[in-house]
Motif scaffolding. Structure first.
Motif, mmCIF file in Angstrom:
data_model
loop_
_atom_site.group_PDB
_atom_site.id
_atom_site.type_symbol
_atom_site.label_atom_id
_atom_site.label_comp_id
_atom_site.label_asym_id
_atom_site.label_seq_id
_atom_site.Cartn_x
_atom_site.Cartn_y
_atom_site.Cartn_z
ATOM 1 N N ASP A 1 -5.961 15.294 -5.735
ATOM 2 C CA ASP A 1 -5.028 14.931 -6.820
ATOM 3 C C ASP A 1 -4.300 13.617 -6.540
ATOM 4 N N THR A 2 -3.816 13.019 -7.634
ATOM 5 C CA THR A 2 -2.893 11.882 -7.523
ATOM 6 C C THR A 2 -1.520 12.359 -7.960
ATOM 7 N N LEU A 3 -0.529 12.123 -7.094
ATOM 8 C CA LEU A 3 0.850 12.535 -7.367
ATOM 9 C C LEU A 3 1.735 11.301 -7.462
ATOM 10 N N LEU A 4 2.556 11.258 -8.515
ATOM 11 C CA LEU A 4 3.603 10.239 -8.582
ATOM 12 C C LEU A 4 4.932 10.938 -8.330
ATOM 13 N N ASP A 5 5.587 10.610 -7.220
ATOM 14 C CA ASP A 5 6.923 11.134 -6.943
ATOM 15 C C ASP A 5 7.896 10.035 -7.338
ATOM 16 N N LEU A 6 8.543 10.220 -8.490
ATOM 17 C CA LEU A 6 9.312 9.106 -9.071
ATOM 18 C C LEU A 6 10.793 9.111 -8.694
ATOM 19 N N THR A 7 11.174 10.008 -7.809
ATOM 20 C CA THR A 7 12.534 9.988 -7.226
ATOM 21 C C THR A 7 12.341 10.286 -5.736
ATOM 22 N N MET A 8 11.807 9.333 -5.027
ATOM 23 C CA MET A 8 11.289 9.633 -3.695
ATOM 24 C C MET A 8 12.340 9.996 -2.649
ATOM 25 N N GLY A 9 13.520 9.360 -2.716
ATOM 26 C CA GLY A 9 14.546 9.636 -1.702
ATOM 27 C C GLY A 9 13.982 9.429 -0.313
ATOM 28 N N LEU A 10 14.227 10.380 0.588
ATOM 29 C CA LEU A 10 13.724 10.232 1.959
ATOM 30 C C LEU A 10 12.363 10.908 2.152
ATOM 31 N N GLY A 11 11.703 11.225 1.048
ATOM 32 C CA GLY A 11 10.275 11.531 1.098
ATOM 33 C C GLY A 11 9.863 12.914 1.549
ATOM 34 N N ASN A 12 10.788 13.881 1.554
ATOM 35 C CA ASN A 12 10.387 15.218 2.030
ATOM 36 C C ASN A 12 9.361 15.882 1.108
ATOM 37 N N ASP A 13 9.641 15.877 -0.194
ATOM 38 C CA ASP A 13 8.683 16.477 -1.122
ATOM 39 C C ASP A 13 7.380 15.685 -1.144
ATOM 40 N N ALA A 14 7.487 14.364 -1.072
ATOM 41 C CA ALA A 14 6.269 13.527 -1.095
ATOM 42 C C ALA A 14 5.366 13.860 0.097
ATOM 43 N N GLY B 1 -6.868 12.599 -1.763
ATOM 44 C CA GLY B 1 -5.809 12.425 -2.762
ATOM 45 C C GLY B 1 -4.974 11.182 -2.539
ATOM 46 N N LYS B 2 -3.991 11.018 -3.431
ATOM 47 C CA LYS B 2 -3.170 9.819 -3.401
ATOM 48 C C LYS B 2 -1.731 10.184 -3.762
ATOM 49 N N VAL B 3 -0.762 9.624 -3.056
ATOM 50 C CA VAL B 3 0.649 9.848 -3.414
ATOM 51 C C VAL B 3 1.341 8.499 -3.517
ATOM 52 N N ILE B 4 2.000 8.285 -4.646
ATOM 53 C CA ILE B 4 2.819 7.076 -4.791
ATOM 54 C C ILE B 4 4.265 7.532 -4.945
ATOM 55 N N GLY B 5 5.126 7.019 -4.087
ATOM 56 C CA GLY B 5 6.547 7.350 -4.138
ATOM 57 C C GLY B 5 7.311 6.151 -4.662
ATOM 58 N N VAL B 6 8.181 6.411 -5.641
ATOM 59 C CA VAL B 6 8.965 5.325 -6.238
ATOM 60 C C VAL B 6 10.444 5.586 -5.963
ATOM 61 N N GLU B 7 11.136 4.589 -5.440
ATOM 62 C CA GLU B 7 12.556 4.741 -5.121
ATOM 63 C C GLU B 7 13.340 3.545 -5.663
ATOM 64 N N TYR B 8 14.458 3.852 -6.279
ATOM 65 C CA TYR B 8 15.293 2.842 -6.923
ATOM 66 C C TYR B 8 16.103 2.018 -5.916
ATOM 67 N N SER B 9 16.616 2.690 -4.891
ATOM 68 C CA SER B 9 17.508 2.014 -3.939
ATOM 69 C C SER B 9 16.683 1.223 -2.919
ATOM 70 N N PRO B 10 16.910 -0.095 -2.806
ATOM 71 C CA PRO B 10 16.096 -0.885 -1.882
ATOM 72 C C PRO B 10 16.274 -0.478 -0.424
ATOM 73 N N VAL B 11 17.495 -0.059 -0.075
ATOM 74 C CA VAL B 11 17.707 0.275 1.333
ATOM 75 C C VAL B 11 17.099 1.639 1.680
ATOM 76 N N ILE B 12 17.178 2.596 0.752
ATOM 77 C CA ILE B 12 16.519 3.894 0.994
ATOM 78 C C ILE B 12 15.009 3.683 1.049
ATOM 79 N N CYS B 13 14.537 2.804 0.163
ATOM 80 C CA CYS B 13 13.105 2.500 0.132
ATOM 81 C C CYS B 13 12.644 1.925 1.484
ATOM 82 N N ARG C 1 -0.739 8.649 3.947
ATOM 83 C CA ARG C 1 -1.312 8.705 2.593
ATOM 84 C C ARG C 1 -0.324 8.281 1.520
ATOM 85 N N ILE C 2 0.937 8.058 1.892
ATOM 86 C CA ILE C 2 1.965 7.786 0.871
ATOM 87 C C ILE C 2 2.198 6.294 0.735
ATOM 88 N N LYS C 3 2.105 5.824 -0.497
ATOM 89 C CA LYS C 3 2.403 4.416 -0.772
ATOM 90 C C LYS C 3 3.810 4.378 -1.382
#
Ligand SMILES: C[S@@+](CC[C@H](N)C(=O)[O-])C[C@H]1O[C@@H](n2cnc3c(N)ncnc32)[C@H](O)[C@@H]1O
Length: 266
Positions: A93-106, A117-129, A165-167
């Motif tokens: 599967d391909t998963l988009l985690d659009l509130t990645m935070g510190l990536g536990n669910d991702a 599979g593929k996981v893309i994590g998107v995070e709004y905060s540059p420093v958390i990212c 595996r997480i981008k």
């Protein structure tokens, strides 16, 4: 753009290399020229031999997937994981985690989708990212503790493979979604900050001060339904009116949990 003082605890080449890497991450004004006059004026990101710590007024934010480790160990014992039930993630599967935070669910998602599979994590905060990207890179390069417990070692190894595996992408999820082709991901997942209050949990306090606290916009859910091939999943406070406002059906389960999962099948 936040100004953050970038420090290393020692002059080790590895720590200095990490400092250079952080200084190149977008979205923050990284201050490397630290003097007696300015050293306490800004929040700091301290790179140490034990890890990287973001400090703001005495509160530390640190990437450490200890809860995820326990989740993986529980899954290996045959226990169910509500996130995996809700998302229905499977190999390839391909998963988009659009509130990645510190990536536990991702990370759990990356384990479930496996090598294909593929996981893309998107995070709004540059420093958390930046913090989560660095943490995942260290995890992927097998910088993991060794334990006497073989189950723990197996779970660390699993997390190390999953991390690779997480981008990670620094973006607002709405603008990210607008750039995605229709039906290009199996699952779109949200776990917004909205339900948290800083009083409730000491562990969430440091994350709270750096993250985007806004509630989800209905347009974001419409875009997610365009991009998802199978489903959109929302994790929220139990009984939250967000589920009905955004059109999610609440899944049963988690009688004693403080959160519920909502689902939109597309
Ligand atoms: C509760 S945390 C996610 C925790 C994560 N599920 C985990 O397992 O570690 C929510 C995160 O979503 C991020 N966020 C909120 N709004 C966002 C947006 N519009 N675009 C991207 N990320 C967003 C916040 O900055 C915060 O880091």
């Amino acid at each position: 753009m936040p100004t953050i003082a970038l420090k290393t605890s020692h002059n080790d080449p590895e720590l200095k290399q990490k400092q250079t890497w952080f200084s190149q991450q977008p979205g923050c004004n990284w201050l490397t020229d630290i003097t007696k006059q300015n050293e306490n004026l800004f929040p700091s990101l301290k790179i140490t031999r034990k890890g990287v710590y973001l400090n703001d007024g005495g509160q530390n934010l640190h990437f450490h997937p200890s809860m995820t480790l326990l989740r993986i160990m529980n899954i290996y014992k045959g226990n169910s994981d509500r996130y995996l039930i809700a998302t229905g993630l499977k190999s390839g599967d391909t998963l988009l985690d659009l509130t990645m935070g510190l990536g536990n669910d991702a990370l759990v998602g990356a384990w479930a989708v496996g090598e294909q599979g593929k996981v893309i994590g998107v995070e709004y905060s540059p420093v958390i990212c930046a913090l989560v990207s660095d943490g995942l890179q260290s995890l992927a390069s097998n910088h993991v503790p060794k334990s006497k417990n073989p189950d723990k070692n197996r779970a660390w190894e699993t997390l190390s493979l999953a991390a690779a595996r997480i981008k990670v992408t620094w973006s607002d999820h709405n603008s990210f979604l607008c750039r995605q082709p229709s039906a290009s991901a199996d699952v779109v997942f949200f776990d917004p900050m909205f339900r948290y209050t800083p009083r409730k949990s000491a562990s969430i306090k440091p994350l709270y001060s750096w993250s985007n606290l806004q509630s989800l916009r209905i347009e974001v859910i419409h875009e997610s339904c365009r991009v998802a091939r199978r489903c959109v999943v929302l994790k929220e406070r139990k009984g939250s009116s967000e589920f009905s406002r955004l059109g999610f059906d609440i899944l049963s389960g988690g009688k004693y949990s403080q959160v519920d999962y909502g689902l939109i099948m597309v």
